[in-house]
Design an enzyme around this catalytic site. Structure first.
Site, PDB file in Angstrom:
ATOM      1  N   ARG A  44       0.910  -1.019   0.248  1.00  0.00           N
ATOM      2  CA  ARG A  44      -0.105  -0.212   0.189  1.00  0.00           C
ATOM      3  C   ARG A  44       0.906   1.083   0.198  1.00  0.00           C
ATOM      4  NH1 ARG A  44       2.359   1.618   3.474  1.00  0.00           N
ATOM      5  NH2 ARG A  44       0.903   3.911   3.929  1.00  0.00           N
ATOM      6  N   GLY A  45       0.656   2.275   0.041  1.00  0.00           N
ATOM      7  CA  GLY A  45       1.363   3.375  -0.295  1.00  0.00           C
ATOM      8  C   GLY A  45       1.749   3.700  -1.553  1.00  0.00           C
ATOM      9  N   ARG A  87      -6.678   0.167  -6.964  1.00  0.00           N
ATOM     10  CA  ARG A  87      -7.216   0.931  -5.916  1.00  0.00           C
ATOM     11  C   ARG A  87      -7.473   2.167  -6.380  1.00  0.00           C
ATOM     12  NH1 ARG A  87      -4.470   1.039  -0.008  1.00  0.00           N
ATOM     13  NH2 ARG A  87      -6.289   1.963   0.242  1.00  0.00           N
ATOM     14  N   GLN A 193      -2.023   2.140  10.400  1.00  0.00           N
ATOM     15  CA  GLN A 193      -0.592   2.041   9.578  1.00  0.00           C
ATOM     16  C   GLN A 193       0.134   2.439  10.100  1.00  0.00           C
ATOM     17  OE1 GLN A 193      -3.597   2.977   7.858  1.00  0.00           O
ATOM     18  NE2 GLN A 193      -3.383   2.201   5.567  1.00  0.00           N
ATOM     19  N   ASP A 234      -1.765  10.555  -1.748  1.00  0.00           N
ATOM     20  CA  ASP A 234      -2.401  10.152  -2.832  1.00  0.00           C
ATOM     21  C   ASP A 234      -2.762  11.051  -3.976  1.00  0.00           C
ATOM     22  OD1 ASP A 234      -2.993   8.806  -0.441  1.00  0.00           O
ATOM     23  OD2 ASP A 234      -2.845   6.931  -1.348  1.00  0.00           O
ATOM     24  N   ASN A 244      -5.815  12.547   0.462  1.00  0.00           N
ATOM     25  CA  ASN A 244      -4.077  11.646   1.850  1.00  0.00           C
ATOM     26  C   ASN A 244      -5.285  10.897   2.388  1.00  0.00           C
ATOM     27  OD1 ASN A 244      -2.276  10.408   1.943  1.00  0.00           O
ATOM     28  ND2 ASN A 244      -1.973  11.458   3.738  1.00  0.00           N
ATOM     29  N   LYS A 245      -4.762  10.253   3.295  1.00  0.00           N
ATOM     30  CA  LYS A 245      -5.789   9.368   3.957  1.00  0.00           C
ATOM     31  C   LYS A 245      -6.534   9.260   5.324  1.00  0.00           C
ATOM     32  CE  LYS A 245      -5.257   5.650   4.519  1.00  0.00           C
ATOM     33  NZ  LYS A 245      -5.934   5.329   3.728  1.00  0.00           N
TER      34      LYS A 245
HETATM   35  O1  MRU Z   1      -4.726   3.565   2.234  1.00  0.00           O
HETATM   36  P1  MRU Z   1      -3.390   3.652   2.689  1.00  0.00           P
HETATM   37  O2  MRU Z   1      -2.539   2.456   3.642  1.00  0.00           O
HETATM   38  O3  MRU Z   1      -2.430   2.683   0.697  1.00  0.00           O
HETATM   39  O4  MRU Z   1      -3.017   4.593   2.184  1.00  0.00           O
HETATM   40  C1  MRU Z   1      -1.318   5.568   2.511  1.00  0.00           C
HETATM   41  C2  MRU Z   1      -1.757   6.771   2.352  1.00  0.00           C
HETATM   42  O5  MRU Z   1      -3.096   7.886   2.432  1.00  0.00           O
HETATM   43  C3  MRU Z   1       0.127   7.160   1.557  1.00  0.00           C
HETATM   44  O6  MRU Z   1       0.166   8.359   3.131  1.00  0.00           O
HETATM   45  C4  MRU Z   1       0.191   8.354   1.121  1.00  0.00           C
HETATM   46  O7  MRU Z   1       0.207   7.354   0.089  1.00  0.00           O
HETATM   47  C5  MRU Z   1       1.232   8.386   0.672  1.00  0.00           C
HETATM   48  S1  MRU Z   1       2.621   7.317   0.019  1.00  0.00           S
HETATM   49  C6  MRU Z   1       3.987   7.998  -0.109  1.00  0.00           C
END
Ligand code: MRU
Length: 341
Positions: A44-45, A87, A193, A234, A244-245
């Protein structure tokens, strides 16, 4: 420790669902297996899923029984759709897939030549991401005071990228520059996370980290004091709005209220100039079990309604600066983003 690596025709993806308990890699021999690691959040990320998708396209090309370019084109288009639908929010996924498709079109020669070209393109995507993160670290650490209390959310570290990290890259670079850094990591409900991954990375790096629940951020700012917030992204739209998250938006509002700088660190592969503003970003909604259950055990009453968006959008006016590999952008973000893109 690599987030992912390629060896002798196999893509190995670090299974992040097992961290911090175990370090195990998932071998992917087909693009479907690569897509599964993204869908299941084993990887993920935003930049990390882009890199996995790129290698997924190599696997698709290698696995295709195509005898000619036309057949191969069809197989790649199909793989591209499969990988892209895993995703929806992080634009790095689409960015990497478009780059791979463009390479497949541009290269001359037979199917074998296309495979070789796709592998070097995926390698380039991987390497460029690490370099971009190091550059972001170098620019971003200039914004960090000698003595700094920093809040970060989710995991935007080496695990979320090809290496080094975006927001955690900035923190790493500041630490390596000899600054006295104290990090606060939010647990990042509901997927944790922060609890599982960010603390894991920072402890391994020897950077002081304190874990808090998401709802403690306001108290942290008012009671203990904070020098800055830095998060990843993201997707960043043409006006500087940032997806973002989930929970990032709330932190930005809190930071503004407390007069604390709020920074976003992200590479150009996260910037989507096709979208004018954050309202247009597709936001992933995830399984209700992530909220109604804890460690496989139901904690909410049967039949309760649930809303579980995985991301939120922070309006650009709450962001002090966007740190990219091309420099630190300040508002107004529209012209600044056009310039670097
Ligand atoms: O759901 P995830 O764990 O994929 O979400 C990740 C995030 O929101 C990160 O902050 C984002 O992808 C940046 S990672 C460098």
């Amino acid at each position: 420790m690599e987030t992912l690596y390629w060896k002798e025709g196999v893509l190995y993806v670090l299974d992040q669902t097992l961290i911090p308990y175990r370090i195990e890699y998932v071998p992917c021999r087909t693009h479907t297996e690569a897509a599964d690691t993204i869908r299941s959040m084993q990887v993920r990320g935003a930049p990390a899923i882009g890199a996995v998708a790129a290698y997924g396209m190599v696997l698709a090309a290698l696995g295709a029984t195509a005898r000619d370019r036309e057949e191969l084109r069809g197989a790649l288009a199909l793989a591209c759709r499969r990988l892209e639908e895993t995703r929806p929010t992080a634009v790095n996924l689409r960015w990497a897939l478009e780059r791979m498709m463009a390479k497949a079109e541009a290269v001359e020669g037979d199917a074998g030549t296309v495979c070789t070209a796709l592998l070097s393109e995926a390698d380039a995507i991987f390497r460029e991401d690490v370099t971009a993160n190091e550059q972001m670290g170098a620019y971003g650490q200039g914004l960090v005071p000698e003595q700094a209390r920093i809040l970060t959310h989710c995991n935007a570290g080496a695990l979320a990228t090809a290496g080094f990290g975006t927001a955690l890259g900035v923190i790493r670079a500041a630490h390596r520059a000899g600054k006295n850094i104290e990090v606060y990591a939010t647990e990042t409900r509901p997927y944790m996370q922060g609890t599982r991954l960010t603390t894991f990375e920072l402890i391994r790096e020897g950077i002081e980290v304190t874990l808090i629940t998401d709802s403690m951020a306001a108290s942290l700012m008012s009671v203990r004091g904070l020098d800055l917030v830095v998060v990843g992204a993201d997707r960043i739209t043409a006006n500087g709005d940032v997806a973002n998250k989930i929970g990032t938006y709330g932190l930005a509002v809190l930071a503004r209220f407390h007069g604390i700088p709020f920074f976003v660190a992200a590479p150009r592969s996260t910037i989507d100039m096709r979208l004018a503003g954050g309202a247009q970003i597709p936001i992933e909604e995830r399984d209700h079990d992530e909220i109604t259950h804890f460690r496989g055990q139901r904690v909410a009453p049967e039949g309760v309604r649930v809303w579980n968006p995985a991301f939120d959008v922070t309006p650009n006016e709450l962001i002090t600066a966007i740190i990219t590999e091309a420099g630190v952008l300040r508002p107004p973000y529209g012209p600044a983003l056009r310039e670097i893109m």
